[in-house]
Design an enzyme around this catalytic site. Structure first.
Site, short mmCIF file in Angstrom:
data_model
loop_
_atom_site.label_atom_id
_atom_site.label_comp_id
_atom_site.label_asym_id
_atom_site.label_seq_id
_atom_site.Cartn_x
_atom_site.Cartn_y
_atom_site.Cartn_z
N ALA A 27 44.92 50.34 38.09
CA ALA A 27 46.18 50.03 37.40
C ALA A 27 45.81 49.39 36.05
O ALA A 27 46.24 48.29 35.72
CB ALA A 27 47.09 49.13 38.23
N LEU A 28 44.99 50.13 35.31
CA LEU A 28 44.36 49.59 34.10
C LEU A 28 45.39 49.26 33.03
O LEU A 28 46.34 50.00 32.80
CB LEU A 28 43.34 50.59 33.56
CG LEU A 28 42.20 50.96 34.52
CD1 LEU A 28 41.23 51.93 33.83
CD2 LEU A 28 41.44 49.72 35.02
N GLU A 30 45.65 46.87 29.00
CA GLU A 30 44.84 46.59 27.80
C GLU A 30 43.78 45.51 28.05
O GLU A 30 42.75 45.48 27.39
CB GLU A 30 45.73 46.21 26.62
CG GLU A 30 46.41 47.40 25.96
CD GLU A 30 45.43 48.42 25.39
OE1 GLU A 30 44.43 48.04 24.77
OE2 GLU A 30 45.66 49.63 25.59
N GLY A 31 44.04 44.60 28.99
CA GLY A 31 43.04 43.57 29.32
C GLY A 31 41.78 44.22 29.89
O GLY A 31 40.66 43.92 29.46
N HIS A 32 41.96 45.14 30.84
CA HIS A 32 40.82 45.88 31.38
C HIS A 32 40.12 46.68 30.26
O HIS A 32 38.89 46.72 30.18
CB HIS A 32 41.28 46.91 32.43
CG HIS A 32 41.87 46.34 33.68
ND1 HIS A 32 43.16 46.60 34.08
CD2 HIS A 32 41.35 45.53 34.64
CE1 HIS A 32 43.40 46.00 35.23
NE2 HIS A 32 42.33 45.34 35.60
N GLN A 56 39.16 41.45 49.91
CA GLN A 56 39.60 40.29 49.13
C GLN A 56 41.09 40.01 49.28
O GLN A 56 41.61 39.09 48.65
CB GLN A 56 39.19 40.43 47.66
CG GLN A 56 39.94 41.47 46.86
CD GLN A 56 39.34 41.63 45.48
OE1 GLN A 56 38.24 42.16 45.31
NE2 GLN A 56 40.04 41.15 44.45
N LYS A 144 40.60 35.85 32.40
CA LYS A 144 41.90 35.76 33.07
C LYS A 144 41.71 35.19 34.48
O LYS A 144 42.53 34.39 34.94
CB LYS A 144 42.50 37.17 33.14
CG LYS A 144 43.42 37.50 34.26
CD LYS A 144 44.79 36.99 33.94
CE LYS A 144 45.85 37.37 34.95
NZ LYS A 144 45.48 37.26 36.34
N SER A 181 47.63 43.58 36.63
CA SER A 181 48.23 44.70 37.36
C SER A 181 49.39 44.21 38.20
O SER A 181 50.35 44.94 38.46
CB SER A 181 47.19 45.36 38.26
OG SER A 181 46.02 45.63 37.51
P1 AMP Z 1 41.36 43.37 38.51
O1 AMP Z 1 41.56 44.84 38.37
O2 AMP Z 1 42.61 42.58 38.45
O3 AMP Z 1 40.46 43.02 39.66
O4 AMP Z 1 40.55 42.93 37.21
C1 AMP Z 1 39.35 43.58 36.84
C2 AMP Z 1 38.70 42.81 35.71
O5 AMP Z 1 39.59 42.76 34.60
C3 AMP Z 1 38.39 41.35 36.08
O6 AMP Z 1 37.16 40.98 35.48
C4 AMP Z 1 39.56 40.62 35.46
O7 AMP Z 1 39.27 39.27 35.16
C5 AMP Z 1 39.77 41.42 34.19
N1 AMP Z 1 41.12 41.22 33.66
C6 AMP Z 1 42.28 41.31 34.35
N2 AMP Z 1 43.33 41.00 33.55
C7 AMP Z 1 42.80 40.70 32.33
C8 AMP Z 1 43.36 40.29 31.08
N3 AMP Z 1 44.67 40.12 30.91
N4 AMP Z 1 42.52 40.06 30.05
C9 AMP Z 1 41.18 40.22 30.20
N5 AMP Z 1 40.59 40.60 31.35
C10 AMP Z 1 41.38 40.84 32.40
#
Ligand code: AMP
Length: 276
Positions: A27-28, A30-32, A56, A144, A181
């Site tokens: 669910a990518l 812009e942060g990803h 998790q 984050k 996400s």
């Molecule tokens: P997730 O898919 O939520 O497990 O996140 C995967 C990676 O993306 C992890 O290293 C998160 O910390 C990073 N991430 C999630 N949201 C953000 C964001 N808003 N800005 C920067 N990195 C993020």
């Protein structure tokens, strides 16, 4: 774009040159994609993993309804410069009769560790496995999830996992809401208010933040200044952060703000990208 599904396919694809690893649950947003671009810039070759890691999630959490827009993710990762996506079925990560878990102490114990029992064990286990499979020269994680970064840094050093760690600043919506996400669970009507959590981290003091959140209808889990060494409350600003978890409209959101620019997380040297 190469899509890899099995451990063997991943082993075959990888080579000994520089490789940036960006583990995600998909669910990518812009942060990803910032992490993908940062990995691309440093290492030239990028592997994104998309795996909704069952270990998790606690039994009452949102594993089955977690968003999984895979085709859209492939397109976005490709545009951001990823070379391959590792998207394994669960049994590639947790083979039959799997009996091994990675449990981190110290930084993994307070805050999220206390509220989400088993969560960091699941995170550490999957990150250790993905890192050993990909053997990257650089892994990029988002600040984050600040406590998660500290847990990963500790484990990475303790288990002598390969590659350097890089931590990247939080990407936000225009109202300050940290991209996630899980923001998809917020109703459109609740989105403007959801940005207030980031303001609560920046208020005159913590009591103001807690009061103001409550007054506005939030259920505050914690809002604390913590030391990056152990994620326990601290009075000092050095090597510290303000961290928060709170619920709005039934959705649990976390956010954090580093105080100053650290060069290490809990004593583990890592690369920090300055907030841009
Ligand atoms: P997730 O898919 O939520 O497990 O996140 C995967 C990676 O993306 C992890 O290293 C998160 O910390 C990073 N991430 C999630 N949201 C953000 C964001 N808003 N800005 C920067 N990195 C993020």
């Amino acid at each position: 774009m190469t899509i890899l599904r099995t451990r063997d396919e991943l082993r075959e694809w990888r080579s000994d040159g520089p490789l940036g690893l960006v583990p995600t649950m998909g669910a990518l947003h812009e942060g990803h994609l910032d992490l993908v671009r940062a990995a691309r810039q440093r290492e030239g070759r990028v592997l994104v993993t998309i795996f909704v890691n069952p270990t998790q999630f606690a039994p009452h959490e949102d594993l089955s309804r977690y968003p999984r827009p895979f085709q859209e993710d492939v397109r976005k990762a490709n545009e951001a410069g990823a070379d391959a996506i590792f998207h394994p079925p669960a049994e590639e990560i947790y083979p039959p009769s799997d009996a091994t878990r990675v449990r981190v102490g110290g930084v993994a114990e307070p805050l999220e560790g206390e509220r989400r029992p088993g969560h960091f064990e699941g995170v550490a286990t999957v990150v250790a496995r993905l890192t050993n499979l990909a053997r990257p020269t650089l892994s990029v994680y988002g600040l984050k999830d600040l406590q998660q970064c500290a847990v990963i840094a500790r484990m990475h050093r303790d288990l002598a996992l390969p590659g350097t760690l890089a931590f990247h600043p939080t990407r936000r919506e225009s109202n300050g809401l940290a991209m996630s996400s899980r923001n998809a669970y917020l109703s459109p009507a609740d989105r403007p208010e959801a940005g207030f959590l980031s303001e609560a981290l920046r208020g005159p003091d913590l009591a103001w933040g807690r009061d103001e959140l409550q007054r506005r209808g939030w259920e505050v889990d914690y809002l604390e200044r913590v030391s990056l060494a152990d994620f326990r409350p601290t009075e000092v600003d050095e090597d510290a952060a303000i961290v928060a978890a709170a619920r709005y409209g039934g959705v649990r959101l976390i956010d954090s703000r580093l105080l100053g620019t650290p060069t290490s997380l809990g004593g583990i040297n890592s690369l920090f990208t300055a907030p841009g």
